[in-house]
Design a protein around this motif. Structure first.
Motif, PDB file in Angstrom:
ATOM      1  N   ALA A   1       0.847  -1.193   0.000  1.00  0.00           N
ATOM      2  CA  ALA A   1       0.000   0.000   0.000  1.00  0.00           C
ATOM      3  C   ALA A   1       0.879   1.238   0.000  1.00  0.00           C
ATOM      4  N   LEU A   2       0.455   2.218  -0.791  1.00  0.00           N
ATOM      5  CA  LEU A   2       1.074   3.537  -0.779  1.00  0.00           C
ATOM      6  C   LEU A   2       0.035   4.489  -0.226  1.00  0.00           C
ATOM      7  N   SER A   3       0.257   4.983   0.981  1.00  0.00           N
ATOM      8  CA  SER A   3      -0.695   5.821   1.699  1.00  0.00           C
ATOM      9  C   SER A   3      -0.268   7.279   1.605  1.00  0.00           C
TER      10      SER A   3
ATOM     11  N   PHE B   1      -3.623   5.116  11.218  1.00  0.00           N
ATOM     12  CA  PHE B   1      -4.173   4.332  10.113  1.00  0.00           C
ATOM     13  C   PHE B   1      -3.074   3.492   9.462  1.00  0.00           C
ATOM     14  N   ASN B   2      -1.934   4.118   9.169  1.00  0.00           N
ATOM     15  CA  ASN B   2      -0.819   3.388   8.564  1.00  0.00           C
ATOM     16  C   ASN B   2      -0.295   2.299   9.489  1.00  0.00           C
ATOM     17  N   ALA B   3      -0.223   2.592  10.779  1.00  0.00           N
ATOM     18  CA  ALA B   3       0.234   1.593  11.750  1.00  0.00           C
ATOM     19  C   ALA B   3      -0.732   0.403  11.804  1.00  0.00           C
ATOM     20  N   HIS B   4      -2.028   0.690  11.775  1.00  0.00           N
ATOM     21  CA  HIS B   4      -3.016  -0.399  11.788  1.00  0.00           C
ATOM     22  C   HIS B   4      -2.926  -1.243  10.523  1.00  0.00           C
ATOM     23  N   LEU B   5      -2.661  -0.627   9.385  1.00  0.00           N
ATOM     24  CA  LEU B   5      -2.453  -1.404   8.163  1.00  0.00           C
ATOM     25  C   LEU B   5      -1.264  -2.341   8.322  1.00  0.00           C
ATOM     26  N   ARG B   6      -0.181  -1.819   8.877  1.00  0.00           N
ATOM     27  CA  ARG B   6       1.009  -2.650   9.090  1.00  0.00           C
ATOM     28  C   ARG B   6       0.708  -3.796  10.050  1.00  0.00           C
ATOM     29  N   GLU B   7      -0.099  -3.524  11.078  1.00  0.00           N
ATOM     30  CA  GLU B   7      -0.485  -4.578  12.023  1.00  0.00           C
ATOM     31  C   GLU B   7      -1.282  -5.686  11.331  1.00  0.00           C
ATOM     32  N   GLN B   8      -1.976  -5.336  10.250  1.00  0.00           N
ATOM     33  CA  GLN B   8      -2.727  -6.324   9.468  1.00  0.00           C
ATOM     34  C   GLN B   8      -1.796  -7.163   8.595  1.00  0.00           C
TER      35      GLN B   8
ATOM     36  N   VAL C   1       0.271  -5.609   6.132  1.00  0.00           N
ATOM     37  CA  VAL C   1       0.469  -4.904   4.870  1.00  0.00           C
ATOM     38  C   VAL C   1       1.768  -4.115   4.928  1.00  0.00           C
ATOM     39  N   GLN C   2       2.566  -4.224   3.871  1.00  0.00           N
ATOM     40  CA  GLN C   2       3.757  -3.382   3.736  1.00  0.00           C
ATOM     41  C   GLN C   2       3.272  -2.019   3.255  1.00  0.00           C
TER      42      GLN C   2
END
Length: 146
Positions: A73-75, A109-116, A118-119
């Motif tokens: 993902a590119l956030s 939000f980005n941290a939660h994505l990483r916890e899922q 996702v790079q």
């Protein structure tokens, strides 16, 4: 919170000509924050987006998630997602959260994505950025936490 999700074959963000974030296949996420958003909104959207089944399976059906395909993902922070153009010709951005609220929620939000799992690559919060992507499909969705 509001996120524009774009399925992408490749994407990158540059600031002043320098690449600050880059991905191969995955999702480009334009992320906006409004005044009433909380940690729960950030968590909800990260979980929703990581699990969105918008990648094709072997039969050509949108049946696989970012996690299933091992995508990245590119956030990119984007306060203009809360621009109001109902009156006049100049957007009103009063619904966009101020940076002191928006930046921590964007980072969560980005941290939660990483916890899922996702790079995640990012742009630079508050900077003037150039975003380049190859929209694959094209597939573009708007996901709102409210």
């Amino acid at each position: 919170m509001r996120v524009v999700v774009q399925r992408s074959k490749e994407a990158r963000v540059t600031v002043n000509g320098d690449v600050v974030g880059q991905i191969e296949s995955g999702l480009v996420l334009l992320v906006g924050v409004t005044h009433t958003d909380t940690e729960d909104d950030a968590r909800y959207l990260a979980e929703k987006i990581a699990g969105l089944r918008i990648f094709e399976d072997a039969e050509g059906k949108m049946n696989l998630s970012l996690l299933d395909v091992g995508g990245q993902a590119l956030s990119v922070s984007q306060f203009t997602l809360y621009g109001d153009v109902r009156k006049g010709k100049r957007p009103n951005f009063m619904a966009a959260a101020r940076p002191e609220l928006a930046e921590p929620l964007y980072e969560r939000f980005n941290a939660h994505l990483r916890e899922q799992g996702v790079q995640v690559a990012t742009g630079r919060f508050g900077a003037m950025m150039d975003v380049e992507l190859t929209n694959w499909g094209p597939v573009t969705l708007v996901v709102d936490s409210k």
